[in-house]
Design a protein around this motif. Structure first.
Motif, PDB file in Angstrom:
ATOM      1  N   ILE A 200       3.658  -8.127  -4.718  1.00  0.00           N
ATOM      2  CA  ILE A 200       3.731  -8.924  -5.936  1.00  0.00           C
ATOM      3  C   ILE A 200       3.019  -8.180  -7.050  1.00  0.00           C
ATOM      4  CG2 ILE A 200       3.011 -11.091  -7.020  1.00  0.00           C
ATOM      5  CD1 ILE A 200       3.221 -12.380  -4.253  1.00  0.00           C
ATOM      6  N   ARG A 201       3.654  -8.112  -8.213  1.00  0.00           N
ATOM      7  CA  ARG A 201       3.048  -7.469  -9.383  1.00  0.00           C
ATOM      8  C   ARG A 201       2.495  -8.568 -10.286  1.00  0.00           C
ATOM      9  NH1 ARG A 201       4.505  -2.902  -7.831  1.00  0.00           N
ATOM     10  NH2 ARG A 201       6.480  -1.866  -7.793  1.00  0.00           N
TER      11      ARG A 201
ATOM     12  N   TYR B 238       1.245  -9.636  -0.867  1.00  0.00           N
ATOM     13  CA  TYR B 238       2.628  -9.521  -0.413  1.00  0.00           C
ATOM     14  C   TYR B 238       3.179 -10.911  -0.124  1.00  0.00           C
ATOM     15  CZ  TYR B 238       1.541  -4.615   0.481  1.00  0.00           C
ATOM     16  OH  TYR B 238       1.171  -3.311   0.347  1.00  0.00           O
ATOM     17  N   SER B 239       4.513 -11.051  -0.256  1.00  0.00           N
ATOM     18  CA  SER B 239       5.164 -12.309   0.084  1.00  0.00           C
ATOM     19  C   SER B 239       6.428 -12.024   0.870  1.00  0.00           C
ATOM     20  CB  SER B 239       5.489 -13.105  -1.179  1.00  0.00           C
ATOM     21  OG  SER B 239       6.428 -12.403  -1.972  1.00  0.00           O
TER      22      SER B 239
ATOM     23  N   ASN C  36      -4.234  -6.666 -11.318  1.00  0.00           N
ATOM     24  CA  ASN C  36      -3.967  -5.939 -10.085  1.00  0.00           C
ATOM     25  C   ASN C  36      -5.207  -5.356  -9.424  1.00  0.00           C
ATOM     26  OD1 ASN C  36      -1.203  -6.366  -9.801  1.00  0.00           O
ATOM     27  ND2 ASN C  36      -0.746  -4.823 -11.321  1.00  0.00           N
TER      28      ASN C  36
ATOM     29  N   TRP D 215       2.805 -19.278  -9.227  1.00  0.00           N
ATOM     30  CA  TRP D 215       4.235 -19.019  -9.333  1.00  0.00           C
ATOM     31  C   TRP D 215       4.965 -19.931  -8.347  1.00  0.00           C
ATOM     32  CZ3 TRP D 215       0.730 -15.568  -7.307  1.00  0.00           C
ATOM     33  CH2 TRP D 215       0.863 -15.230  -5.958  1.00  0.00           C
TER      34      TRP D 215
ATOM     35  N   VAL E 249       2.488 -15.807   2.140  1.00  0.00           N
ATOM     36  CA  VAL E 249       1.849 -14.884   1.206  1.00  0.00           C
ATOM     37  C   VAL E 249       0.583 -14.359   1.880  1.00  0.00           C
ATOM     38  CG1 VAL E 249       0.898 -14.615  -1.116  1.00  0.00           C
ATOM     39  CG2 VAL E 249       2.717 -16.254  -0.715  1.00  0.00           C
TER      40      VAL E 249
ATOM     41  N   LEU F  99       8.382 -16.500  -4.075  1.00  0.00           N
ATOM     42  CA  LEU F  99       7.906 -15.198  -3.597  1.00  0.00           C
ATOM     43  C   LEU F  99       7.184 -14.408  -4.684  1.00  0.00           C
ATOM     44  CD1 LEU F  99      10.780 -13.966  -1.258  1.00  0.00           C
ATOM     45  CD2 LEU F  99       8.709 -15.246  -0.695  1.00  0.00           C
ATOM     46  N   GLY F 100       7.272 -14.863  -5.930  1.00  0.00           N
ATOM     47  CA  GLY F 100       6.545 -14.201  -7.008  1.00  0.00           C
ATOM     48  C   GLY F 100       7.178 -12.925  -7.519  1.00  0.00           C
ATOM     49  N   VAL F 101       8.448 -12.728  -7.232  1.00  0.00           N
ATOM     50  CA  VAL F 101       9.169 -11.548  -7.719  1.00  0.00           C
ATOM     51  C   VAL F 101      10.450 -12.005  -8.395  1.00  0.00           C
ATOM     52  CG1 VAL F 101       8.215  -9.956  -6.012  1.00  0.00           C
ATOM     53  CG2 VAL F 101      10.312 -11.176  -5.483  1.00  0.00           C
TER      54      VAL F 101
ATOM     55  N   THR G 269       7.684 -15.247 -11.412  1.00  0.00           N
ATOM     56  CA  THR G 269       6.651 -14.214 -11.276  1.00  0.00           C
ATOM     57  C   THR G 269       5.291 -14.830 -11.604  1.00  0.00           C
ATOM     58  OG1 THR G 269       6.990 -13.495 -13.561  1.00  0.00           O
ATOM     59  CG2 THR G 269       8.229 -12.306 -11.857  1.00  0.00           C
ATOM     60  N   PRO G 270       4.201 -14.203 -11.135  1.00  0.00           N
ATOM     61  CA  PRO G 270       2.871 -14.772 -11.383  1.00  0.00           C
ATOM     62  C   PRO G 270       2.567 -14.937 -12.861  1.00  0.00           C
ATOM     63  CG  PRO G 270       2.747 -13.065  -9.734  1.00  0.00           C
ATOM     64  CD  PRO G 270       4.129 -13.005 -10.308  1.00  0.00           C
TER      65      PRO G 270
END
Length: 136
Positions: free
Chosen positions: A69-70, A29-30, A76, A108, A20, A39-41, A126-127
């Motif tokens: 990653i959102r 990003y991951s 954000n 996450w 990450v 990976l958080g997605v 996800t986060p």
């Protein structure tokens, strides 16, 4: 460069099989192994040919290129620092690049052993805001 834009990496963390990175633009990003949500997605986009061009079949749950990653609403904007365990990740969101005021903490990935400190044993794809750590 990611997506054709030069970025400055401000924080890097590596787990057992995922990485990450946080950038100066406030983007995280991951990439690597995405099993257990690390990976958080929620969906890993196709990575195309990942076996030397012999096949267009992608490896499931793997990302060979950085994925943005959102974060939940309000998460954000700011400056991130990332840390990772074998199969999970934390991101600390700071109010400024001085990193003196923490705005939020997100986590996450694998949670079977309580790694997220959320009073449960769930894997998070996800986060998720970690309100428990914000009150310590």
């Amino acid at each position: 460069p990611v997506s054709g834009k030069a970025l400055t990496v401000t924080s890097v963390a590596a787990g057992a099989a995922h990485t990450v990175v946080a950038t100066s633009r406030g983007t995280v990003y991951s990439f690597g192994d995405g099993k257990l949500g690390k990976l958080g997605v929620s969906v890993i986009p196709p990575t195309g040919k990942d076996d030397g061009g012999k096949s267009s079949k992608r490896k499931r749950d793997k990302a060979c290129t950085p994925i943005p990653i959102r974060f939940p609403p309000g998460g954000n904007a700011g400056h991130y620092e990332v840390v990772a365990g074998d199969d999970f990740t934390f991101a600390v969101l700071y109010a400024s690049s001085e990193k003196d005021v923490v705005k939020n903490v997100y986590s996450w990935g694998a949670g079977g052993e309580g790694q997220h400190a959320l009073n449960n044993h769930l894997h998070l794809r996800t986060p998720r805001e970690n309100e428990h750590l914000m009150t310590l």
